[in-house]
Design an enzyme around this catalytic site. Structure first.
Site, mmCIF file in Angstrom:
data_model
loop_
_atom_site.group_PDB
_atom_site.id
_atom_site.type_symbol
_atom_site.label_atom_id
_atom_site.label_comp_id
_atom_site.label_asym_id
_atom_site.label_seq_id
_atom_site.Cartn_x
_atom_site.Cartn_y
_atom_site.Cartn_z
ATOM 1 N N LYS A 197 1.297 11.695 -13.614
ATOM 2 C CA LYS A 197 1.868 11.176 -14.866
ATOM 3 C C LYS A 197 3.288 10.661 -14.609
ATOM 4 O O LYS A 197 3.662 9.587 -15.068
ATOM 5 C CB LYS A 197 1.882 12.257 -15.955
ATOM 6 C CG LYS A 197 0.503 12.626 -16.482
ATOM 7 C CD LYS A 197 -0.145 11.471 -17.238
ATOM 8 C CE LYS A 197 -1.548 11.796 -17.736
ATOM 9 N NZ LYS A 197 -2.312 10.617 -18.165
ATOM 10 N N PHE B 107 -5.950 4.717 -20.299
ATOM 11 C CA PHE B 107 -6.272 6.145 -20.352
ATOM 12 C C PHE B 107 -7.037 6.605 -19.121
ATOM 13 O O PHE B 107 -7.111 7.805 -18.872
ATOM 14 C CB PHE B 107 -7.161 6.465 -21.568
ATOM 15 C CG PHE B 107 -6.475 6.250 -22.884
ATOM 16 C CD1 PHE B 107 -5.498 7.124 -23.315
ATOM 17 C CD2 PHE B 107 -6.804 5.178 -23.688
ATOM 18 C CE1 PHE B 107 -4.855 6.934 -24.531
ATOM 19 C CE2 PHE B 107 -6.170 4.980 -24.907
ATOM 20 C CZ PHE B 107 -5.189 5.851 -25.321
ATOM 21 N N ASN C 12 -15.657 4.361 -16.629
ATOM 22 C CA ASN C 12 -16.659 4.579 -15.579
ATOM 23 C C ASN C 12 -17.562 5.761 -15.910
ATOM 24 O O ASN C 12 -18.456 6.089 -15.146
ATOM 25 C CB ASN C 12 -16.000 4.770 -14.198
ATOM 26 C CG ASN C 12 -15.177 6.042 -14.106
ATOM 27 O OD1 ASN C 12 -15.050 6.791 -15.083
ATOM 28 N ND2 ASN C 12 -14.606 6.291 -12.940
ATOM 29 N N ASN D 130 -8.806 23.701 -22.118
ATOM 30 C CA ASN D 130 -7.854 23.595 -23.222
ATOM 31 C C ASN D 130 -8.217 24.541 -24.357
ATOM 32 O O ASN D 130 -9.374 24.919 -24.540
ATOM 33 C CB ASN D 130 -7.762 22.146 -23.718
ATOM 34 C CG ASN D 130 -7.216 21.218 -22.647
ATOM 35 O OD1 ASN D 130 -7.891 20.292 -22.213
ATOM 36 N ND2 ASN D 130 -6.013 21.479 -22.180
ATOM 37 N N TYR E 41 2.425 12.463 -24.758
ATOM 38 C CA TYR E 41 1.696 13.279 -25.734
ATOM 39 C C TYR E 41 2.034 14.736 -25.555
ATOM 40 O O TYR E 41 2.096 15.233 -24.431
ATOM 41 C CB TYR E 41 0.181 13.156 -25.538
ATOM 42 C CG TYR E 41 -0.352 11.755 -25.408
ATOM 43 C CD1 TYR E 41 0.165 10.711 -26.161
ATOM 44 C CD2 TYR E 41 -1.398 11.491 -24.530
ATOM 45 C CE1 TYR E 41 -0.361 9.429 -26.035
ATOM 46 C CE2 TYR E 41 -1.924 10.224 -24.402
ATOM 47 C CZ TYR E 41 -1.392 9.194 -25.152
ATOM 48 O OH TYR E 41 -1.920 7.937 -25.010
ATOM 49 N N TYR F 230 -1.726 16.647 -10.973
ATOM 50 C CA TYR F 230 -1.994 15.930 -12.224
ATOM 51 C C TYR F 230 -0.680 15.525 -12.897
ATOM 52 O O TYR F 230 -0.473 14.359 -13.247
ATOM 53 C CB TYR F 230 -2.829 16.807 -13.170
ATOM 54 C CG TYR F 230 -2.715 16.391 -14.623
ATOM 55 C CD1 TYR F 230 -3.419 15.295 -15.109
ATOM 56 C CD2 TYR F 230 -1.865 17.064 -15.506
ATOM 57 C CE1 TYR F 230 -3.284 14.885 -16.424
ATOM 58 C CE2 TYR F 230 -1.725 16.666 -16.818
ATOM 59 C CZ TYR F 230 -2.432 15.576 -17.268
ATOM 60 O OH TYR F 230 -2.279 15.172 -18.563
ATOM 61 N N SER G 207 2.446 12.298 -20.621
ATOM 62 C CA SER G 207 2.260 13.664 -21.126
ATOM 63 C C SER G 207 3.577 14.419 -21.155
ATOM 64 O O SER G 207 4.464 14.195 -20.310
ATOM 65 C CB SER G 207 1.287 14.392 -20.199
ATOM 66 O OG SER G 207 1.326 15.776 -20.425
ATOM 67 N N LYS H 160 -7.830 14.570 -15.543
ATOM 68 C CA LYS H 160 -6.839 15.289 -16.349
ATOM 69 C C LYS H 160 -6.894 16.812 -16.269
ATOM 70 O O LYS H 160 -6.245 17.485 -17.068
ATOM 71 C CB LYS H 160 -6.986 14.860 -17.802
ATOM 72 C CG LYS H 160 -8.373 15.127 -18.347
ATOM 73 C CD LYS H 160 -8.443 15.098 -19.846
ATOM 74 C CE LYS H 160 -9.760 15.664 -20.290
ATOM 75 N NZ LYS H 160 -9.941 15.789 -21.700
HETATM 76 C C1 UD1 Z 1 -2.356 21.099 -20.637
HETATM 77 C C2 UD1 Z 1 -1.614 20.445 -19.532
HETATM 78 C C3 UD1 Z 1 -1.015 19.171 -20.042
HETATM 79 C C4 UD1 Z 1 -2.094 18.272 -20.564
HETATM 80 C C5 UD1 Z 1 -2.838 18.981 -21.654
HETATM 81 C C6 UD1 Z 1 -3.999 18.107 -22.024
HETATM 82 C C7 UD1 Z 1 0.075 21.375 -17.964
HETATM 83 C C8 UD1 Z 1 0.912 22.557 -17.621
HETATM 84 N N1 UD1 Z 1 -0.645 21.424 -19.059
HETATM 85 O O1 UD1 Z 1 -1.392 21.533 -21.619
HETATM 86 O O2 UD1 Z 1 -0.340 18.507 -19.020
HETATM 87 O O3 UD1 Z 1 -1.549 17.077 -21.028
HETATM 88 O O4 UD1 Z 1 -3.324 20.237 -21.187
HETATM 89 O O5 UD1 Z 1 -4.744 18.647 -23.016
HETATM 90 O O6 UD1 Z 1 0.065 20.449 -17.239
HETATM 91 N N2 UD1 Z 1 -4.665 29.036 -23.811
HETATM 92 C C9 UD1 Z 1 -5.202 30.293 -24.010
HETATM 93 N N3 UD1 Z 1 -6.533 30.469 -23.781
HETATM 94 C C10 UD1 Z 1 -7.361 29.458 -23.371
HETATM 95 C C11 UD1 Z 1 -6.794 28.166 -23.164
HETATM 96 C C12 UD1 Z 1 -5.447 28.000 -23.392
HETATM 97 O O7 UD1 Z 1 -4.496 31.239 -24.379
HETATM 98 O O8 UD1 Z 1 -8.560 29.691 -23.171
HETATM 99 C C13 UD1 Z 1 -3.220 28.833 -24.082
HETATM 100 C C14 UD1 Z 1 -2.466 28.389 -22.850
HETATM 101 O O9 UD1 Z 1 -2.004 29.495 -22.138
HETATM 102 C C15 UD1 Z 1 -1.331 27.584 -23.489
HETATM 103 C C16 UD1 Z 1 -1.931 27.023 -24.780
HETATM 104 O O10 UD1 Z 1 -3.095 27.808 -25.030
HETATM 105 O O11 UD1 Z 1 -0.282 28.445 -23.810
HETATM 106 C C17 UD1 Z 1 -2.343 25.568 -24.663
HETATM 107 O O12 UD1 Z 1 -3.155 25.414 -23.513
HETATM 108 P P1 UD1 Z 1 -3.910 24.054 -23.172
HETATM 109 O O13 UD1 Z 1 -4.724 23.624 -24.324
HETATM 110 O O14 UD1 Z 1 -4.617 24.229 -21.863
HETATM 111 O O15 UD1 Z 1 -2.736 22.982 -23.036
HETATM 112 P P2 UD1 Z 1 -1.413 23.018 -22.126
HETATM 113 O O16 UD1 Z 1 -1.574 23.931 -20.979
HETATM 114 O O17 UD1 Z 1 -0.254 23.214 -23.032
#
Ligand code: UD1
Length: 341
Positions: A156, A83, A34, A202, A180, A152, A127, A87
């Protein structure tokens, strides 16, 4: 006749990479989206990569039961890879009804139409968030799911349950949920990749946007975790590797190789990497120095999680292959492509 896959949410980050791998494995693909959280950039990229100028695309919303029903009436579909869904963890806490309505309704409609039309194969994109903060690492599929910390994450879990119960109830239906870990990177062609709207949540998109100058500085959320370097540990899985896992899972369904009618697989590398290690790997891979600082912990983050991918390795015959430096170099090439460099 080639088997036809429906990829719902196929214009997005994961969906577009999966579409490429399915086409390269010899399947026909119908992409439906969409476009609520992406544009046609990645779909156009998929056409370029695969040389399929006429790749079919339907702009539609799976929350609309009638539209979903029409899609299945108009097309013969052998398997669905689902998908379509919202998210963003933080947004889901602020707007739970929006998340529950969208993520559950769309999946319910897909299952309902699929079974009414005799399409018995459904693959759901789940996830690692369903594990919460695991007691044991690496985490296996047998680990108990923890109460979700966000709507979210809850969607899942609920979609997994919906699939499990549907498979049990409706004969002829089979389901696989792929859990994933952290999908990162981009296609090596730099024609498709992650396209976050606004400020990325992310890590990797934030890193590449900082490297290219769109953001001033990366905040590393927390350096006082009980991990070797104090930053969180994750299982960063290359997006192309992850996409290939779907081809193996689809083959398993279509070739009647499933041991149970509902199966779950972890899709990860099995290797933990800390946030700081990832930043260092990015600098090594690209030669770009990243401006970063340590910041307070982000609420809701788990300390450490990585996969035991043994079941997927053994049963699907799939394994993550790409080195993290190559993955990060691909993410960087994509960011530069977006910037027109
Ligand atoms: C998150 C979601 C996960 C989802 C995934 C999709 C939760 C808790 N987490 O995972 O469900 O499937 O995204 O991509 O539901 N970080 C930094 N600085 C930033 C951004 C991130 O330090 O600017 C760190 C975060 O603290 C974390 C790691 O990088 O420790 C990964 O973060 P992120 O990419 O957001 O993924 P998750 O939180 O692991």
């Amino acid at each position: 006749m080639k088997k036809q896959m429906l990829v719902s949410g196929g214009a997005g980050f994961i969906g577009s990479h999966v579409t490429v791998e399915l086409i390269e494995a010899g399947y026909d693909v119908l992409v439906a989206d969409n476009l609520s959280n992406c544009d046609m950039t990645c779909f156009e990229g998929v056409k370029q990569i695969t040389g399929r100028e006429n790749l079919p695309f339907v702009q539609m919303d799976f929350c609309d039961a009638a539209e979903t029903e029409r899609l299945f009436t108009d097309h013969r579909i052998d398997a669905v890879i689902h998908f379509a869904g919202f998210k963003a963890v933080g947004e889901s806490v602020e707007e739970p009804v929006k998340y529950y309505r969208n993520n559950l309704e769309s999946f319910l409609n897909v299952i309902e139409s699929a079974r009414l039309h005799g399409c018995g194969n459904i693959l759901f994109s789940s996830s690692a968030t369903v594990y919460g903060e695991p007691d044991q690492l690496p985490v296996t599929e047998e680990a108990p799911r923890q109460p979700a910390t966000s709507p979210y994450g809850n969607t899942k879990q609920m979609c997994e349950d919906i699939l499990r119960d549907s498979v049990k109830a409706y004969s002829g239906l089979r389901g696989i949920a792929l859990r994933y870990f952290n999908p990162v990177g981009a296609h090596p062609s730099a024609r498709i990749g992650e396209l976050p709207r606004g400020v990325p949540n992310n890590l990797v998109p934030f890193i590449t946007q900082t490297a290219i100058g769109k953001r001033d500085c990366l905040s590393i959320f927390g350096n006082d975790y009980p991990t070797p370097d104090g930053t969180c540990q994750r299982d960063f899985i290359d997006i192309v590797d992850l996409a290939k896992a779907h081809v193996f899972a689809i083959r398993r369904m279509l070739e009647d190789k499933m041991e149970e009618n509902y199966e779950i697989f972890n899709i990860g590398t099995g290797q933990p990497l800390s946030v700081l290690e990832l930043v260092n790997a990015f600098e090594r891979a690209t030669g770009v120095k990243l401006n970063y600082r340590f910041a307070p912990r982000r609420p809701g983050d788990v300390t450490a999680i990585w996969a035991d991918p043994a079941r997927a390795n053994r049963e699907l015959g799939w394994k993550a292959e790409r080195a993290i430096e190559d993955t990060l170099a691909a993410a960087w090439a994509w960011e530069k492509h977006l910037a027109g460099e």
